[in-house]
Design an enzyme around this catalytic site. Structure first.
Site: not given
Ligand code: NCD
Ligand code: ZN
Length: 353
Positions: A21, A23, A25, A49, A106, A143, A181, A226, A254, A258, A270
């Site tokens: 899992h 992200h 970007r 996402n 997802k 999620h 998560h 989150l 996860d 950011h 988050a």
């Molecule tokens: C994730 C994100 O920033 O894309 N943020 C997070 O707090 N984990 C989205 C997600 O997995 O909830």
């Molecule tokens: Zn995530």
């Protein structure tokens, strides 16, 4: 499968792990962050996402091309996921799975987290997709938080289990599900007592801190993610699950980068950016639990086993050495604050064996 970790204390040689899992970007951010994952993990489940969510086979294929172009390591395989929406086309999912583009789907409840506004508003809207996925053996990644603003943010995972998860597993008893998560003892217990088709991922950060840490000495937006971290008893339940040796619990960082501006803001995003030192963090946690010999199962064996894939044949080496985590990492023309910023971890990823 027996762990191949040698029980020496200063050096761990283990099968190369996978991240189930993450992200990544897109654009400049993708090219800056992907290397952190690729240097550690052989494969990674790529979250869909993006600002324009990955909802079709064509979008996933293009995104995979961009990830592969951004990664310099030869041996890294991104595993793509399909973002479920109220209007998802079950035929598209099946075609994407059968043509080896989609590994999983997802489920984001609408507005549960970053870029989830296109998510599912009612689980009944994706019945045909779940039927197809159950039939073809395609995992559903969840999620697991309700989005009802009347439900306290710290209760949203437990309420999701009661209201949604229990319904999904009754209606689709053979569907493979990864409860993503997890942050609560309730989720650990739910996964434990469910069938072998139900598993969960656990992040590095939910093993390390509880909800009080977010507010210690002032609010720390870099610990906000989150699902949000819960009470200490939940963190301890997660640690017990991670080191239990149960194949139902495996690694998923996860990692969610950011920029510092988007975190340190009046409305901070988050997400914890833990990719840079993920294996060092997990190793430290497992050592604190006297369970280093359980790390390889959690990080490198149970994930592929659940997904029906072979474990990686390559090996990595972790050495006992101080790793000083920088306060921030330069990225594009700004910075990202990594998990463990300013701390010293007791392990270092030395590279591939
Ligand atoms: C994730 C994100 O920033 O894309 N943020 C997070 O707090 N984990 C989205 C997600 O997995 O909830
Ligand atoms: Zn995530």
């Amino acid at each position: 499968m027996k762990s191949t970790i040698k029980k020496t204390v200063d050096r761990i040689v283990m099968r190369r792990p996978d991240d189930w899992h993450v992200h990544m970007r897109d654009g400049d951010m993708l090219s800056r962050v992907v290397g952190y994952t690729a240097k550690q993990f052989g494969r990674a489940i790529i979250m869909p996402n993006l600002a324009v969510p990955i909802t079709t086979v064509a979008l996933a294929r293009d995104y995979r091309i961009r990830i592969n172009a951004a990664v310099s390591e030869q041996n890294f395989t991104p595993l793509m996921t399909c973002y479920l929406t109220d209007t998802v086309d079950a035929g598209e999912i099946e075609q994407g799975f059968k043509s080896d583009v989609f590994t999983a789907c997802k489920l984001y409840p609408a507005n549960a987290t970053t870029n989830s506004s296109h998510g599912v508003t009612d689980i009944n809207n994706i019945t045909s997709a779940l039927e197809v996925m159950q039939r073809i053996g395609m995992p559903l990644l969840v999620h697991g938080e309700v989005t009802d603003s009347d439900v306290d943010i710290f209760d949203r995972e437990a309420v999701f289990i009661d209201q949604i998860m229990t319904k999904i597993i009754v209606d689709f008893p053979a569907l493979k599900i990864v409860f993503e998560h997890i942050t609560t003892k309730e989720a650990v217990d739910f996964v434990k007592v469910s069938g072998s088709n139900i598993a969960a991922t656990i992040t590095p950060h939910h093993l390390v801190y509880n909800r009080s840490a977010i507010f210690k000495g002032g609010i720390n937006p870099h610990l906000y993610c989150l699902p949000i971290a819960k009470r200490e008893r939940h963190r301890l339940a997660l640690r017990r699950a991670a080191i239990s040796g149960s194949p139902k619990f495996f690694l998923g960082t996860d990692s969610a980068p950011h920029t510092i501006e988007n975190k340190q803001s009046a409305c901070g995003c988050a997400g914890v950016f833990n990719a840079p030192y993920a294996m060092e963090s997990y190793a430290q946690t497992f050592e604190e639990e006297n369970a280093l010999h359980k790390l390889e199962g959690f990080a490198s064996q149970f994930g592929p086993q659940f997904y029906g894939l072979e474990p990686n044949t390559q090996k990595i080496v972790l050495e006992r050495a101080n790793t000083v985590v920088p306060a921030m990492l330069d990225i594009m023309d700004t910075q990202i604050v990594p998990f463990h910023a300013g701390e010293t971890l007791g392990w270092k990823l030395a590279g591939l064996a």
